[in-house]
Design a protein around this motif. Sequence first.
Motif, PDB file in Angstrom:
ATOM      1  N   PRO A  73      51.269  45.980  13.001  1.00 10.51           N
ATOM      2  CA  PRO A  73      52.336  45.962  14.013  1.00 10.51           C
ATOM      3  C   PRO A  73      52.594  44.585  14.609  1.00 10.51           C
ATOM      4  CG  PRO A  73      50.331  46.950  14.904  1.00 10.51           C
ATOM      5  CD  PRO A  73      50.108  46.791  13.441  1.00 10.51           C
ATOM      6  N   ASP A  74      51.658  43.642  14.436  1.00 11.88           N
ATOM      7  CA  ASP A  74      51.845  42.329  15.042  1.00 11.88           C
ATOM      8  C   ASP A  74      52.265  41.258  14.048  1.00 11.88           C
ATOM      9  OD1 ASP A  74      51.110  43.236  17.601  1.00 11.88           O
ATOM     10  OD2 ASP A  74      48.985  43.090  17.068  1.00 11.88           O
ATOM     11  N   ALA A  75      52.518  41.639  12.815  1.00 14.74           N
ATOM     12  CA  ALA A  75      53.026  40.693  11.822  1.00 14.74           C
ATOM     13  C   ALA A  75      54.510  40.944  11.619  1.00 14.74           C
ATOM     14  CB  ALA A  75      52.266  40.839  10.514  1.00 14.74           C
ATOM     15  N   VAL A  76      55.269  39.873  11.441  1.00 14.87           N
ATOM     16  CA  VAL A  76      56.724  39.971  11.370  1.00 14.87           C
ATOM     17  C   VAL A  76      57.229  39.254  10.127  1.00 14.87           C
ATOM     18  CG1 VAL A  76      58.893  39.321  12.490  1.00 14.87           C
ATOM     19  CG2 VAL A  76      56.959  40.080  13.873  1.00 14.87           C
ATOM     20  N   ILE A  77      58.172  39.916   9.435  1.00 15.92           N
ATOM     21  CA  ILE A  77      58.891  39.266   8.349  1.00 15.92           C
ATOM     22  C   ILE A  77      60.373  39.340   8.657  1.00 15.92           C
ATOM     23  CG2 ILE A  77      59.558  39.373   5.920  1.00 15.92           C
ATOM     24  CD1 ILE A  77      56.775  40.241   5.238  1.00 15.92           C
ATOM     25  N   ASN A  78      61.016  38.197   8.700  1.00 22.32           N
ATOM     26  CA  ASN A  78      62.459  38.123   8.886  1.00 22.32           C
ATOM     27  C   ASN A  78      63.109  37.941   7.525  1.00 22.32           C
ATOM     28  OD1 ASN A  78      62.420  38.067  11.827  1.00 22.32           O
ATOM     29  ND2 ASN A  78      61.587  36.016  11.641  1.00 22.32           N
ATOM     30  N   TYR A  79      64.087  38.772   7.225  1.00 22.88           N
ATOM     31  CA  TYR A  79      64.785  38.670   5.931  1.00 22.88           C
ATOM     32  C   TYR A  79      66.289  38.652   6.155  1.00 22.88           C
ATOM     33  CZ  TYR A  79      66.211  39.583   1.123  1.00 22.88           C
ATOM     34  OH  TYR A  79      66.794  39.488  -0.126  1.00 22.88           O
ATOM     35  N   ASP A  80      66.920  37.597   5.685  1.00 25.89           N
ATOM     36  CA  ASP A  80      68.367  37.436   5.811  1.00 25.89           C
ATOM     37  C   ASP A  80      69.022  37.713   4.459  1.00 25.89           C
ATOM     38  OD1 ASP A  80      70.963  36.584   6.170  1.00 25.89           O
ATOM     39  OD2 ASP A  80      70.464  34.473   6.464  1.00 25.89           O
ATOM     40  N   PRO A  81      69.788  38.805   4.332  1.00 26.49           N
ATOM     41  CA  PRO A  81      70.418  39.139   3.044  1.00 26.49           C
ATOM     42  C   PRO A  81      71.682  38.327   2.793  1.00 26.49           C
ATOM     43  CG  PRO A  81      70.988  40.791   4.660  1.00 26.49           C
ATOM     44  CD  PRO A  81      70.078  39.827   5.358  1.00 26.49           C
ATOM     45  N   ALA A  82      71.529  37.007   2.703  1.00 27.43           N
ATOM     46  CA  ALA A  82      72.666  36.094   2.594  1.00 27.43           C
ATOM     47  C   ALA A  82      73.146  35.911   1.163  1.00 27.43           C
ATOM     48  CB  ALA A  82      72.300  34.741   3.188  1.00 27.43           C
ATOM     49  N   GLY A  83      72.466  36.530   0.196  1.00 28.16           N
ATOM     50  CA  GLY A  83      72.845  36.399  -1.202  1.00 28.16           C
ATOM     51  C   GLY A  83      71.758  35.721  -2.016  1.00 28.16           C
ATOM     52  N   SER A  84      71.697  36.054  -3.296  1.00 25.32           N
ATOM     53  CA  SER A  84      70.644  35.544  -4.168  1.00 25.32           C
ATOM     54  C   SER A  84      70.642  34.021  -4.252  1.00 25.32           C
ATOM     55  CB  SER A  84      70.805  36.128  -5.578  1.00 25.32           C
ATOM     56  OG  SER A  84      70.544  37.506  -5.592  1.00 25.32           O
ATOM     57  N   GLY A  85      71.827  33.451  -4.485  1.00 27.33           N
ATOM     58  CA  GLY A  85      71.905  32.008  -4.638  1.00 27.33           C
ATOM     59  C   GLY A  85      71.452  31.279  -3.394  1.00 27.33           C
ATOM     60  N   THR A  86      71.888  31.756  -2.239  1.00 22.75           N
ATOM     61  CA  THR A  86      71.486  31.144  -0.978  1.00 22.75           C
ATOM     62  C   THR A  86      69.984  31.264  -0.771  1.00 22.75           C
ATOM     63  OG1 THR A  86      73.638  31.637  -0.011  1.00 22.75           O
ATOM     64  CG2 THR A  86      71.857  31.165   1.517  1.00 22.75           C
ATOM     65  N   GLY A  87      69.422  32.417  -1.103  1.00 23.76           N
ATOM     66  CA  GLY A  87      67.996  32.614  -0.955  1.00 23.76           C
ATOM     67  C   GLY A  87      67.180  31.655  -1.815  1.00 23.76           C
ATOM     68  N   ARG A  88      67.593  31.495  -3.082  1.00 20.53           N
ATOM     69  CA  ARG A  88      66.864  30.574  -3.958  1.00 20.53           C
ATOM     70  C   ARG A  88      66.977  29.132  -3.462  1.00 20.53           C
ATOM     71  NH1 ARG A  88      69.638  33.383  -7.763  1.00 20.53           N
ATOM     72  NH2 ARG A  88      70.802  31.524  -8.388  1.00 20.53           N
ATOM     73  N   GLU A  89      68.181  28.760  -2.997  1.00 17.76           N
ATOM     74  CA  GLU A  89      68.383  27.401  -2.497  1.00 17.76           C
ATOM     75  C   GLU A  89      67.525  27.145  -1.259  1.00 17.76           C
ATOM     76  OE1 GLU A  89      72.584  27.376  -1.912  1.00 17.76           O
ATOM     77  OE2 GLU A  89      73.033  27.291  -4.072  1.00 17.76           O
ATOM     78  N   SER A  90      67.432  28.131  -0.375  1.00 17.29           N
ATOM     79  CA  SER A  90      66.620  27.975   0.833  1.00 17.29           C
ATOM     80  C   SER A  90      65.136  27.892   0.489  1.00 17.29           C
ATOM     81  CB  SER A  90      66.874  29.134   1.801  1.00 17.29           C
ATOM     82  OG  SER A  90      68.207  29.110   2.282  1.00 17.29           O
ATOM     83  N   PHE A  91      64.694  28.684  -0.476  1.00 14.14           N
ATOM     84  CA  PHE A  91      63.298  28.646  -0.920  1.00 14.14           C
ATOM     85  C   PHE A  91      62.991  27.285  -1.541  1.00 14.14           C
ATOM     86  CE2 PHE A  91      60.064  29.485  -4.224  1.00 14.14           C
ATOM     87  CZ  PHE A  91      59.042  29.990  -3.431  1.00 14.14           C
ATOM     88  N   LEU A  92      63.905  26.796  -2.345  1.00 16.16           N
ATOM     89  CA  LEU A  92      63.729  25.495  -2.982  1.00 16.16           C
ATOM     90  C   LEU A  92      63.655  24.391  -1.927  1.00 16.16           C
ATOM     91  CD1 LEU A  92      63.616  23.927  -5.688  1.00 16.16           C
ATOM     92  CD2 LEU A  92      66.108  23.844  -5.633  1.00 16.16           C
ATOM     93  N   ALA A  93      64.452  24.521  -0.883  1.00 17.99           N
ATOM     94  CA  ALA A  93      64.478  23.515   0.173  1.00 17.99           C
ATOM     95  C   ALA A  93      63.303  23.639   1.142  1.00 17.99           C
ATOM     96  CB  ALA A  93      65.793  23.615   0.946  1.00 17.99           C
ATOM     97  N   GLY A  94      62.553  24.742   1.063  1.00 15.75           N
ATOM     98  CA  GLY A  94      61.445  24.948   1.974  1.00 15.75           C
ATOM     99  C   GLY A  94      61.843  25.545   3.304  1.00 15.75           C
ATOM    100  N   ALA A  95      63.073  26.078   3.397  1.00 19.12           N
ATOM    101  CA  ALA A  95      63.551  26.657   4.652  1.00 19.12           C
ATOM    102  C   ALA A  95      63.028  28.062   4.889  1.00 19.12           C
ATOM    103  CB  ALA A  95      65.078  26.673   4.677  1.00 19.12           C
TER     104      ALA A  95
END
Length: 367
Positions: free
Chosen positions: A70-92
Amino acid sequence: MKLTRLAQIGAVAAVAALSLTACAANEGGTTPAATDSQAPSLTGTLNGQGASSQQVAVQSWTALFNQTNPDAVINYDPAGSGTGRESFLAGAVNFAGSDRAFKTDEIAEGGFGACAADSGLVEIPAYISPIAIIFNVPGVDALNLDAATVAGIFAGTITNWNDPAIAADNADATLPDLPINPVHRSDKSGTTGNFTDYLSANAADIWTWGSVEEWPAGVVGEAAEKTSGVVEAVKAGEGSIGYADSSQAGGISSVAVKVGDEFVEHSAEGAAKTLDASAIEDGRTEGDLAFKIDRTTTEAGAYPVLLVSYLIACEQYEDENVAALVKGFFETAVSEAGQETAATNAGSAPISDDLREKSLAAIALIK
């Protein structure tokens, strides 16, 4: 986190502000079925971003996570596959959701800011779902279409609903003299990539742009943002046809596509049969379970218009607590309980026991 925050999952917000759409926690690196009641729960926050197709599944995994952490949190933004990969690559973000895996040349190029130096990638096919070809044609509730006809519609060579190519496989339908309005994604999308991969594999002489995540410039149709935008555009426009993850296509008329000598409606079972006929791509590492989908299968009951959406992480993180949270969240997603709750809520196809075993072995590499 309280479960009432799950209602926020539909809101898309900036990663930097951390006002993302799903909150999740996890059970200390074990699947729900194997959790030790004495094991300490995980704490901390992860940030993820990516495929909107996984939105409902992430919501389901969130609820399962929170039962034991209950004290761990995951935030997930469904902004699209391409955006997600780009953010992961950038370390965001710490992890990504994507309707395609990273290509081998992208991995070789490296530079993954989310990962420790020289880390490999873990790519897990956690979400398997049919892509529904949805339509809004007055007086028509069901349609049979072969791949060439679907390709012609989206390529702009078939422009009216009473076209002979459509009529040939729909003798019992009263097809109106009505222009076709193809609706496609305006954003870079793994759903588009999977849909155009199907068109290219089966009708390359008609759909000549290949498998692409961004809709080709100049190709006919109405553009709409994200899955929800395509669904709303089709609902609102008579004569419209589009493609969308089936989890968000409920209550809309959809196409049965030709597979071998039969027409097959979209279903989780059909998507699973297609994946069973497919294989992991050559040249992938132990933790990289990227599939080459067999779009031309003639397996009875298979539905080849599907997406395999991946959870993507680093084999090695700079922060051990981040690694533990990612590892545990991924284990929850591929667990039997995780797959069952996603299937119930999102209509996805649960992964096989064999793929679960491979996935858990890959996830074990995260540290």
